[in-house]
Design a protein around this motif. Structure first.
Motif, mmCIF file in Angstrom:
data_model
loop_
_atom_site.group_PDB
_atom_site.id
_atom_site.type_symbol
_atom_site.label_atom_id
_atom_site.label_comp_id
_atom_site.label_asym_id
_atom_site.label_seq_id
_atom_site.Cartn_x
_atom_site.Cartn_y
_atom_site.Cartn_z
ATOM 1 N N ASN A 159 0.771 -1.236 0.000
ATOM 2 C CA ASN A 159 0.000 0.000 0.000
ATOM 3 C C ASN A 159 0.804 1.289 0.000
ATOM 4 O OD1 ASN A 159 -2.596 -1.384 0.354
ATOM 5 N ND2 ASN A 159 -1.770 -1.925 2.347
ATOM 6 N N LEU A 160 2.007 1.281 0.548
ATOM 7 C CA LEU A 160 2.730 2.532 0.770
ATOM 8 C C LEU A 160 4.093 2.558 0.098
ATOM 9 C CD1 LEU A 160 2.084 2.946 4.599
ATOM 10 C CD2 LEU A 160 1.042 4.264 2.758
ATOM 11 N N PRO A 161 4.479 3.724 -0.441
ATOM 12 C CA PRO A 161 5.865 3.865 -0.901
ATOM 13 C C PRO A 161 6.780 3.910 0.317
ATOM 14 C CG PRO A 161 4.721 5.965 -1.041
ATOM 15 C CD PRO A 161 3.704 4.943 -0.611
ATOM 16 N N LEU A 162 8.046 3.674 0.104
ATOM 17 C CA LEU A 162 9.015 3.658 1.199
ATOM 18 C C LEU A 162 10.207 4.536 0.814
ATOM 19 C CD1 LEU A 162 9.878 2.466 3.924
ATOM 20 C CD2 LEU A 162 10.890 0.567 2.670
ATOM 21 N N SER A 163 10.490 5.524 1.650
ATOM 22 C CA SER A 163 11.640 6.404 1.430
ATOM 23 C C SER A 163 12.730 6.054 2.431
ATOM 24 C CB SER A 163 11.239 7.865 1.613
ATOM 25 O OG SER A 163 10.281 8.234 0.653
ATOM 26 N N PHE A 164 13.985 6.104 1.972
ATOM 27 C CA PHE A 164 15.100 5.828 2.878
ATOM 28 C C PHE A 164 16.349 6.535 2.371
ATOM 29 C CE2 PHE A 164 15.054 2.483 -0.277
ATOM 30 C CZ PHE A 164 16.379 2.256 -0.587
ATOM 31 N N THR A 165 17.296 6.718 3.268
ATOM 32 C CA THR A 165 18.578 7.317 2.911
ATOM 33 C C THR A 165 19.681 6.326 3.279
ATOM 34 O OG1 THR A 165 18.770 8.393 5.058
ATOM 35 C CG2 THR A 165 17.783 9.694 3.282
ATOM 36 N N LEU A 166 20.796 6.443 2.596
ATOM 37 C CA LEU A 166 21.964 5.605 2.884
ATOM 38 C C LEU A 166 23.168 6.515 3.064
ATOM 39 C CD1 LEU A 166 21.454 2.857 0.156
ATOM 40 C CD2 LEU A 166 21.016 2.634 2.592
ATOM 41 N N SER A 167 23.894 6.322 4.140
ATOM 42 C CA SER A 167 25.122 7.095 4.321
ATOM 43 C C SER A 167 26.259 6.354 3.620
ATOM 44 C CB SER A 167 25.416 7.291 5.802
ATOM 45 O OG SER A 167 25.472 6.046 6.449
ATOM 46 N N LYS A 168 27.179 7.109 3.060
ATOM 47 C CA LYS A 168 28.286 6.516 2.300
ATOM 48 C C LYS A 168 29.382 6.063 3.254
ATOM 49 C CE LYS A 168 31.902 7.701 -0.988
ATOM 50 N NZ LYS A 168 32.992 7.373 -0.109
ATOM 51 N N PRO A 169 29.658 4.771 3.277
ATOM 52 C CA PRO A 169 30.775 4.306 4.111
ATOM 53 C C PRO A 169 32.103 4.757 3.504
ATOM 54 C CG PRO A 169 29.467 2.445 3.247
ATOM 55 C CD PRO A 169 28.962 3.689 2.612
ATOM 56 N N ALA A 170 33.079 4.998 4.357
ATOM 57 C CA ALA A 170 34.406 5.406 3.886
ATOM 58 C C ALA A 170 34.976 4.346 2.957
ATOM 59 C CB ALA A 170 35.333 5.618 5.078
ATOM 60 N N GLN A 171 35.680 4.770 1.940
ATOM 61 C CA GLN A 171 36.365 3.910 0.971
ATOM 62 C C GLN A 171 35.422 3.256 -0.041
ATOM 63 O OE1 GLN A 171 39.683 4.135 1.426
ATOM 64 N NE2 GLN A 171 39.304 5.170 3.357
ATOM 65 N N PHE A 172 34.140 3.540 -0.001
ATOM 66 C CA PHE A 172 33.178 2.906 -0.898
ATOM 67 C C PHE A 172 32.485 3.957 -1.761
ATOM 68 C CE2 PHE A 172 33.672 -0.140 2.469
ATOM 69 C CZ PHE A 172 33.616 -1.360 1.831
ATOM 70 N N ARG A 173 31.998 3.519 -2.927
ATOM 71 C CA ARG A 173 31.193 4.373 -3.800
ATOM 72 C C ARG A 173 29.861 3.684 -4.043
ATOM 73 N NH1 ARG A 173 33.553 4.473 -8.981
ATOM 74 N NH2 ARG A 173 31.735 3.491 -9.848
ATOM 75 N N MET A 186 5.741 -2.565 -3.659
ATOM 76 C CA MET A 186 6.082 -3.804 -4.356
ATOM 77 C C MET A 186 7.124 -3.608 -5.472
ATOM 78 S SD MET A 186 4.327 -5.805 -2.505
ATOM 79 C CE MET A 186 4.608 -7.362 -3.327
ATOM 80 N N GLN A 187 7.991 -2.600 -5.327
ATOM 81 C CA GLN A 187 9.019 -2.334 -6.328
ATOM 82 C C GLN A 187 10.408 -2.538 -5.728
ATOM 83 O OE1 GLN A 187 8.437 -1.451 -9.688
ATOM 84 N NE2 GLN A 187 6.383 -2.099 -9.075
ATOM 85 N N SER A 188 11.403 -2.717 -6.613
ATOM 86 C CA SER A 188 12.786 -2.953 -6.191
ATOM 87 C C SER A 188 13.717 -1.925 -6.828
ATOM 88 C CB SER A 188 13.242 -4.350 -6.618
ATOM 89 O OG SER A 188 12.489 -5.327 -5.954
ATOM 90 N N LEU A 189 14.878 -1.768 -6.180
ATOM 91 C CA LEU A 189 15.920 -0.886 -6.672
ATOM 92 C C LEU A 189 17.251 -1.580 -6.436
ATOM 93 C CD1 LEU A 189 17.025 1.955 -7.579
ATOM 94 C CD2 LEU A 189 17.051 2.532 -5.139
ATOM 95 N N GLN A 190 18.076 -1.666 -7.502
ATOM 96 C CA GLN A 190 19.388 -2.286 -7.347
ATOM 97 C C GLN A 190 20.437 -1.179 -7.247
ATOM 98 O OE1 GLN A 190 21.424 -4.638 -10.524
ATOM 99 N NE2 GLN A 190 21.211 -6.283 -9.014
ATOM 100 N N LEU A 191 21.282 -1.285 -6.215
ATOM 101 C CA LEU A 191 22.377 -0.341 -6.022
ATOM 102 C C LEU A 191 23.698 -1.077 -6.141
ATOM 103 C CD1 LEU A 191 21.027 1.675 -2.967
ATOM 104 C CD2 LEU A 191 20.986 2.332 -5.356
ATOM 105 N N LEU A 192 24.689 -0.384 -6.653
ATOM 106 C CA LEU A 192 26.021 -0.971 -6.812
ATOM 107 C C LEU A 192 26.948 -0.318 -5.811
ATOM 108 C CD1 LEU A 192 27.488 -2.979 -8.677
ATOM 109 C CD2 LEU A 192 28.247 -1.016 -10.017
ATOM 110 N N LEU A 193 27.555 -1.135 -4.970
ATOM 111 C CA LEU A 193 28.515 -0.668 -3.973
ATOM 112 C C LEU A 193 29.903 -1.080 -4.455
ATOM 113 C CD1 LEU A 193 28.634 0.763 -1.233
ATOM 114 C CD2 LEU A 193 28.629 -1.483 -0.164
ATOM 115 N N SER A 194 30.752 -0.083 -4.668
ATOM 116 C CA SER A 194 32.094 -0.330 -5.213
ATOM 117 C C SER A 194 33.147 -0.038 -4.153
ATOM 118 C CB SER A 194 32.354 0.555 -6.439
ATOM 119 O OG SER A 194 31.368 0.326 -7.419
ATOM 120 N N TYR A 195 34.180 -0.919 -4.118
ATOM 121 C CA TYR A 195 35.292 -0.749 -3.184
ATOM 122 C C TYR A 195 36.558 -0.586 -3.984
ATOM 123 C CZ TYR A 195 38.706 -1.814 0.451
ATOM 124 O OH TYR A 195 39.763 -1.752 1.315
#
Length: 195
Positions: A159-173, A186-195
């Motif tokens: 029923n509801l959208p979901l908002s969130f924030t992510l803090s950037k860990p040191a040494q990562f993009r 009912m939706q997805s989001l793919q994020l790429l975490l690079s080291y």
């Protein structure tokens, strides 16, 4: 409607006095025990559904705006369900905690003793975010090398959208890097975490 605990929604309405004399009014709210209930069979609208103002006086042939506010407060059950004091903590749950609230607002015109009842309802729910991987292994990445890990975030709320924030860990993009992420139901989001 549905709201996450701690959010609020306001619906505005008008009280109209079509008489040639001023009219005083009182608005009382009470739990509607005939309505839906939570998983334990209880129905607690206690101050989660309020009306502002709860009393007043309307001039002849005029109107006054009133607000019906639904603001489900976190309960011990909803807090224990999320087990976090700083926001949502992913516990990979398959079910959100939901509690239904129903209330009756009784509006009484004092002088005429005319009453009108309005049924009010809402549901308080906890976020239901699924994260594909809780542990990302960058072991063995040599100096100067780059290693990527994809993580999928899924909003399992119907029923509801979901908002969130992510803090950037040191040494990562993080890619894509946004100030705030918003997932429709009912939706997805793919994020790429690079080291």
């Amino acid at each position: 409607g549905h709201l996450y605990y701690g959010q609020s929604r306001v619906v505005k309405a008008w009280l109209v006095n079509n008489n040639s004399t001023p009219t005083s009014f009182h608005i009382n709210t009470r739990d509607d025990m005939s309505g839906s209930s939570d998983k334990d069979g209880e129905n607690e609208a206690d101050n989660d559904i309020i009306v502002i103002p709860s009393e007043g006086r309307i001039a002849p042939n005029s109107q006054m705006e009133i607000e019906f506010a639904f603001q489900p407060r976190p309960t011990a059950e909803s807090i224990n369900h999320n087990d976090s004091d700083r926001g949502y903590k992913n516990r990979q749950r398959n079910l959100a905690f939901q509690k239904n609230f129903r209330s009756i607002a009784q509006i009484e015109a004092v002088e005429s003793q005319h009453t009108t009842e309005i049924s009010l309802s809402g549901s308080g729910v906890t976020p239901l975010l699924h994260i594909s991987d809780l542990f990302l292994d960058f072991e063995g990445c040599m100096t100067g090398e780059k290693r990527d890990c994809a993580v999928t975030f899924t909003n399992r709320s119907e029923n509801l959208p979901l908002s969130f924030t992510l803090s950037k860990p040191a040494q990562f993009r993080l890619s894509p890097k946004l100030p705030k992420y918003k997932l429709p139901p009912m939706q997805s989001l793919q994020l790429l975490l690079s080291y």
